[in-house]
Design a protein around this motif. Structure first.
Motif, PDB file in Angstrom:
ATOM      1  N   LEU A 134      10.333  77.126  25.803  1.00  0.00           N
ATOM      2  CA  LEU A 134      10.923  75.832  26.140  1.00  0.00           C
ATOM      3  C   LEU A 134      10.896  74.884  24.952  1.00  0.00           C
ATOM      4  O   LEU A 134      11.889  74.209  24.643  1.00  0.00           O
ATOM      5  N   LEU A 135       9.767  74.824  24.267  1.00  0.00           N
ATOM      6  CA  LEU A 135       9.628  73.927  23.122  1.00  0.00           C
ATOM      7  C   LEU A 135      10.563  74.329  21.992  1.00  0.00           C
ATOM      8  O   LEU A 135      11.249  73.478  21.394  1.00  0.00           O
ATOM      9  N   GLU A 136      10.619  75.616  21.697  1.00  0.00           N
ATOM     10  CA  GLU A 136      11.479  76.087  20.616  1.00  0.00           C
ATOM     11  C   GLU A 136      12.949  75.825  20.930  1.00  0.00           C
ATOM     12  O   GLU A 136      13.727  75.477  20.027  1.00  0.00           O
ATOM     13  N   MET A 137      13.334  75.951  22.177  1.00  0.00           N
ATOM     14  CA  MET A 137      14.730  75.727  22.542  1.00  0.00           C
ATOM     15  C   MET A 137      15.091  74.239  22.486  1.00  0.00           C
ATOM     16  O   MET A 137      16.184  73.873  22.068  1.00  0.00           O
ATOM     17  N   LEU A 138      14.164  73.381  22.903  1.00  0.00           N
ATOM     18  CA  LEU A 138      14.430  71.944  22.842  1.00  0.00           C
ATOM     19  C   LEU A 138      14.565  71.468  21.407  1.00  0.00           C
ATOM     20  O   LEU A 138      15.506  70.751  21.058  1.00  0.00           O
ATOM     21  N   TYR A 139      13.618  71.861  20.581  1.00  0.00           N
ATOM     22  CA  TYR A 139      13.615  71.380  19.199  1.00  0.00           C
ATOM     23  C   TYR A 139      14.556  72.187  18.313  1.00  0.00           C
ATOM     24  O   TYR A 139      15.111  71.659  17.355  1.00  0.00           O
ATOM     25  N   GLY A 140      14.763  73.458  18.640  1.00  0.00           N
ATOM     26  CA  GLY A 140      15.590  74.311  17.789  1.00  0.00           C
ATOM     27  C   GLY A 140      17.065  74.262  18.100  1.00  0.00           C
ATOM     28  O   GLY A 140      17.894  74.664  17.280  1.00  0.00           O
ATOM     29  N   SER A 141      17.439  73.754  19.288  1.00  0.00           N
ATOM     30  CA  SER A 141      18.852  73.726  19.664  1.00  0.00           C
ATOM     31  C   SER A 141      19.322  72.365  20.146  1.00  0.00           C
ATOM     32  O   SER A 141      20.515  72.168  20.355  1.00  0.00           O
ATOM     33  N   GLY A 142      18.400  71.423  20.364  1.00  0.00           N
ATOM     34  CA  GLY A 142      18.792  70.084  20.767  1.00  0.00           C
ATOM     35  C   GLY A 142      19.384  70.004  22.158  1.00  0.00           C
ATOM     36  O   GLY A 142      20.211  69.139  22.439  1.00  0.00           O
ATOM     37  N   LEU A 143      18.954  70.871  23.055  1.00  0.00           N
ATOM     38  CA  LEU A 143      19.508  70.875  24.407  1.00  0.00           C
ATOM     39  C   LEU A 143      18.998  69.685  25.219  1.00  0.00           C
ATOM     40  O   LEU A 143      17.878  69.203  25.007  1.00  0.00           O
ATOM     41  N   HIS A 183      13.284  84.478  18.990  1.00  0.00           N
ATOM     42  CA  HIS A 183      12.121  85.345  19.142  1.00  0.00           C
ATOM     43  C   HIS A 183      11.269  84.906  20.333  1.00  0.00           C
ATOM     44  O   HIS A 183      10.841  85.738  21.149  1.00  0.00           O
ATOM     45  N   ALA A 184      11.033  83.589  20.458  1.00  0.00           N
ATOM     46  CA  ALA A 184      10.240  83.079  21.576  1.00  0.00           C
ATOM     47  C   ALA A 184      10.938  83.352  22.901  1.00  0.00           C
ATOM     48  O   ALA A 184      10.300  83.708  23.899  1.00  0.00           O
ATOM     49  N   LEU A 185      12.261  83.196  22.923  1.00  0.00           N
ATOM     50  CA  LEU A 185      13.022  83.437  24.142  1.00  0.00           C
ATOM     51  C   LEU A 185      12.979  84.912  24.531  1.00  0.00           C
ATOM     52  O   LEU A 185      12.849  85.249  25.718  1.00  0.00           O
ATOM     53  N   SER A 186      13.054  85.795  23.542  1.00  0.00           N
ATOM     54  CA  SER A 186      12.981  87.239  23.827  1.00  0.00           C
ATOM     55  C   SER A 186      11.631  87.608  24.438  1.00  0.00           C
ATOM     56  O   SER A 186      11.567  88.415  25.374  1.00  0.00           O
TER      57      SER A 186
END
Length: 312
Positions: A134-143, A183-186
């Motif tokens: 969740l953290l990587e997706m928020l900060y890595g993709s700006g969702l 990687h985190a999502l996988s």
């Protein structure tokens, strides 16, 4: 002719503009508040609307501006529907609102959260791996928070580092996913409960925005940050801010964030002020260290104004 009511207006927003559920709920609250303050919402005149300034004097300027915007759209809808010929919205109060600057997280603060999440996820405990994803997706993709929690498996292709996102107003866009986030999502996809189409499931649906908010604040506290300073939207701001600091183009950022109007994206340009000052100091002829010092006669040598010898 029957006066179109609030439900008719919201149905139009949903059908013609693809307004999201949260947007529709906000419009409903604004219109119901106006209906409580006015004797007849649909037939109100300019004088009636002018009285809202006093009735709503306790509201923050931003809240008052939002309600007035909703009413302008509502009366425009009544005109388009043929119910009214006049537009009474000229009587609405006109609050002056300065657009608030977004709360910011520094790179160091985000790093502290990432390090904490990575250390906790090293145990391969499902909830910890989910938190990292969740953290990587928020900060890595700006969702946006809603975009993240409602992700479905079909929006996460395994053969391309891109997400297919449907954002506000039903607008679709492609969002790149960083290598770290992928990687985190996988890792999370291998551990997530099966039998559901949501990437981040909770019972028969997905985790809520409120739950995401709680999880982030908990992580912030464990990372030594003030929990009240962190939210999904703050991490979206950090994504945008740090991209700009790295030299990203404003138009590209607009596309990544899914902003319909670039004016919304331009709010992030303030955060690069330190970099702009550094640029001026380093490149401007009058910047520190770039002025020529005194010559041998003690006189300061003047820098020419133009290279072609002509005055501007």
């Amino acid at each position: 002719m029957r006066a179109p009511d609030i439900d008719d207006f919201l149905a139009m927003l949903s059908a013609e503009r693809g307004a999201a559920a949260n947007t529709l709920a906000a419009y409903r609250r604004d219109l119901e508040a106006a209906a409580e303050a006015l004797a007849d919402l649909a037939d109100a005149n300019e004088r009636d609307l002018a009285g809202l300034g006093e009735a709503w004097c306790v509201l923050a300027p931003s809240s008052l501006a939002r309600r007035c915007s909703t009413l302008r759209q509502y009366y425009g809808f009544l005109i388009d529907s043929g119910y009214r010929r006049d537009d009474p919205s000229g009587g609405l109060p006109r609050p002056r609102v300065r657009r608030p600057l977004p709360r910011l997280l520094s790179r160091e603060q985000v790093d502290r959260m990432l390090v904490t999440a990575e250390e906790e996820a090293a145990s391969d405990e499902p909830q910890a791996v989910r938190m990292l994803a969740l953290l990587e997706m928020l900060y890595g993709s700006g969702l946006r928070a809603t975009e993240l929690v409602s992700l479905t498996l079909d929006t996460v292709p395994r053969d391309a580092p891109l997400l297919h996102i449907t954002g506000k107003g039903g607008q679709q866009r492609m969002v790149p996913v960083s290598t770290r986030a992928r990687h985190a999502l996988s890792r999370w996809l291998e551990l997530r409960p099966k039998g559901t189409r949501y990437v981040f499931p909770s019972r028969d649906r997905h985790i809520s925005r409120v739950r995401l908010f709680q999880l982030l604040r908990g992580l912030a506290g464990r990372a030594g940050l003030p929990p009240e300073a962190v939210s999904p939207h703050v991490l979206r701001h950090a994504f945008a801010t740090h991209l700009l600091e790295g030299g990203a183009d404003l138009r590209v950022l607009q596309t990544l964030l899914g902003h319909a109007d670039i004016a919304t994206t331009q709010i992030y340009t303030h955060v690069d002020s330190a970099r702009l000052v550094e640029l001026v100091n380093a490149r401007h002829p009058l910047g520190p260290g770039r002025m020529r010092g005194p010559d041998r006669d003690g006189q300061t040598a003047a820098r020419p104004l133009a290279t072609d010898g002509k005055a501007d």
